[in-house]
Design an enzyme around this catalytic site. Structure first.
Site, PDB file in Angstrom:
ATOM      1  CB  THR A  78     -11.295  19.784  19.275  1.00 48.40           C
ATOM      2  OG1 THR A  78     -10.668  18.678  19.933  1.00 48.40           O
ATOM      3  CG2 THR A  78     -11.205  19.595  17.783  1.00 48.40           C
ATOM      4  CE  LYS A 129      -8.914   9.304  15.110  1.00 45.00           C
ATOM      5  NZ  LYS A 129      -8.483  10.673  15.316  1.00 45.00           N
ATOM      6  CE  LYS A 153      -5.593  15.967  13.764  1.00 47.52           C
ATOM      7  NZ  LYS A 153      -6.812  15.413  14.409  1.00 47.52           N
ATOM      8  CG  ASN A 159     -16.620  18.041  23.014  1.00 46.12           C
ATOM      9  OD1 ASN A 159     -17.004  18.902  23.793  1.00 46.12           O
ATOM     10  ND2 ASN A 159     -15.377  17.617  22.974  1.00 46.12           N
TER      11      ASN A 159
END
Ligand code: GLU
Length: 414
Positions: free
Chosen positions: A187, A103, A91, A218
């Site tokens: 996002t 992560k 990404k 969200n």
């Protein structure tokens, strides 16, 4: 089904066929560079001590310090953290950010903890991983079930350990603590910019495209709001407990108000009277123009992909579609806007936050939006041009673009 990580690696090999990448370089991308596992020990409010398995995976730092969120969820596993770190690596390359991928995660149901327990857990994560993270090494951020408040505790803990403020070690912080304007909805906004950029090529109507959201957190909400304002029609939304469907259109503001009040969309039918309730699985297979998986991994699989009746899938979640499902969707003519592009808006504004934290110069919300839009539009267009007229899918196109960038960086240091 193979493990999520095996699925992720399949995408790497698929893309590698189209590039001439030395075998030894490809091998570096088949395994995580650094994987740390711990058990966090946390004092509960009743005085007892509980252990929580926790991980941080720095998948690859070939393009820069590693970057990626921290997830709190009862199903977090080493396999999941590795997969998410792999996707972050790709990404960041897609968005052209000077980062590798990482992560983290804690296996916990955060809803079962009190506010103070949650704070102690968040701080203990930073104490356990303080030697792993750092503004030039590995930069965490929010992910599923983590938010600006948790980032504030974490950043405060790091500053205490180091004896100095360090705003660039964590992104997604509250604005008064050095967070960036425009990070909150980044996002969802990024996904919206991608759809808008490719609307015509995707054959979507100028107004009234029907959209279904699986998951209403969200990212989904931010995207739904922008779509609603731009004249798209939200006809369905779900959370882990149930789904709501209304072909006349649902106002996302009403839906979020209900969710904030009740903690779930279940029963939201009472606020959206014309809507009907259905199961999560049923919602996924309703006819629509755009299906937006915005929850967890492996939602569109070999067993349900053939029933999906969307024209386009906008992957706001990470890894919502399995490699087996990809082939089915492709043969049914469904275009996937892949996660590593569609949800890259979050990490892109995280990068803006990191830059602002390092320079001490803060940007206006408008500047953030303009720069985000520029990146999302540019990469969406690149992906489209790469796949157009070729025999491969949008997913393959974006992986080829990312792998090419990654391998060039790795090769430059060989
Ligand atoms: N957790 C988000 C993601 O999966 C954001 C990561 C970040 O901002 O570093 O992309």
């Amino acid at each position: 089904m193979s493990s999520t990580f095996q699925q992720a690696i399949r995408r790497l090999h698929d893309a590698a066929q189209y590039l001439s990448i030395p075998q030894e370089l490809l091998q570096q991308l088949e395994v995580p560079q650094e994987l740390t596992s711990v058990h966090l020990r946390v004092r509960m409010d009743d005085g007892s001590i509980r252990l929580f398995p926790a991980w941080r995976c720095r998948y690859n730092d070939g393009r820069g310090p590693t970057k990626g969120g921290i997830r709190f969820h009862p199903d977090v596993s080493i396999d999941e953290v590795m997969s998410l770190a792999f996707w972050m690596t790709f990404k960041c390359a897609v968005a052209g950010l000077p980062y590798g991928g990482a992560k983290g995660g804690i296996q916990v149901d955060p809803k079962s903890l009190s506010e103070r327990e949650l704070e102690r857990l968040s701080r203990s994560y930073i104490r356990a991983f303080s030697h792993v993270i750092g503004p030039d090494r590995d930069i965490p951020a929010p992910d599923v079930n983590t938010n600006a408040k948790i980032m504030a505790w974490m950043s405060d803990e790091y500053a205490t350990l180091r004896g100095a403020a360090c705003p660039a070690v964590i992104t997604g912080k509250p604005v008064p603590l050095g967070g960036s304007l425009g990070r909150d909805d980044a996002t969802g906004r990024g996904g919206f910019y991608v759809i808008e950029e490719l609307k015509e090529q995707l054959g979507l109507p100028e107004k009234g495209a029907r959209v279904i959201f699986q998951g209403f957190g969200n990212a989904a909400y931010a995207c739904a709001l922008l779509m609603h304002e731009a004249g798209y029609k939200i006809i369905g939304a779900s959370d882990s407990k149930g789904a709501l469907y209304d072909e006349t259109g649902i106002d996302p503001v009403l839906l979020m108000e209900y969710k904030r009040k009740h903690g779930t969309l279940q029963g939201a039918k009472s606020s959206v009277e014309s809507a009907r309730s259905m199961s999560n699985a049923e919602l996924l297979t309703q006819a629509c123009d755009i299906l937006v998986p915005a929850a967890l991994e492996n939602q569109i699989r070999e067993d349900n992909a053939a029933q999906v009746k969307a024209r386009v899938i906008l992957e706001l979640a990470n890894g919502p579609t399995t490699a087996e499902a990809d082939a089915i969707l492709e043969s049914n003519g469904i275009v996937v806007l892949p996660d590593i592009l569609a949800n890259a808006g979050g990490v892109t504004v995280s990068y803006f936050e990191w830059v602002q934290g390092r320079t001490g110069m803060y940007w206006t919300e408008e500047e953030v939006h303009t720069r985000l839009k520029e990146i999302m539009q540019r990469e969406a267009r690149l992906m489209w041009d790469r796949q157009e007229g070729k025999e491969f899918s949008t997913r393959k196109a974006i992986y080829v673009i990312a792998l090419d960038r990654l391998s060039k960086a790795l090769q430059a240091a060989m």
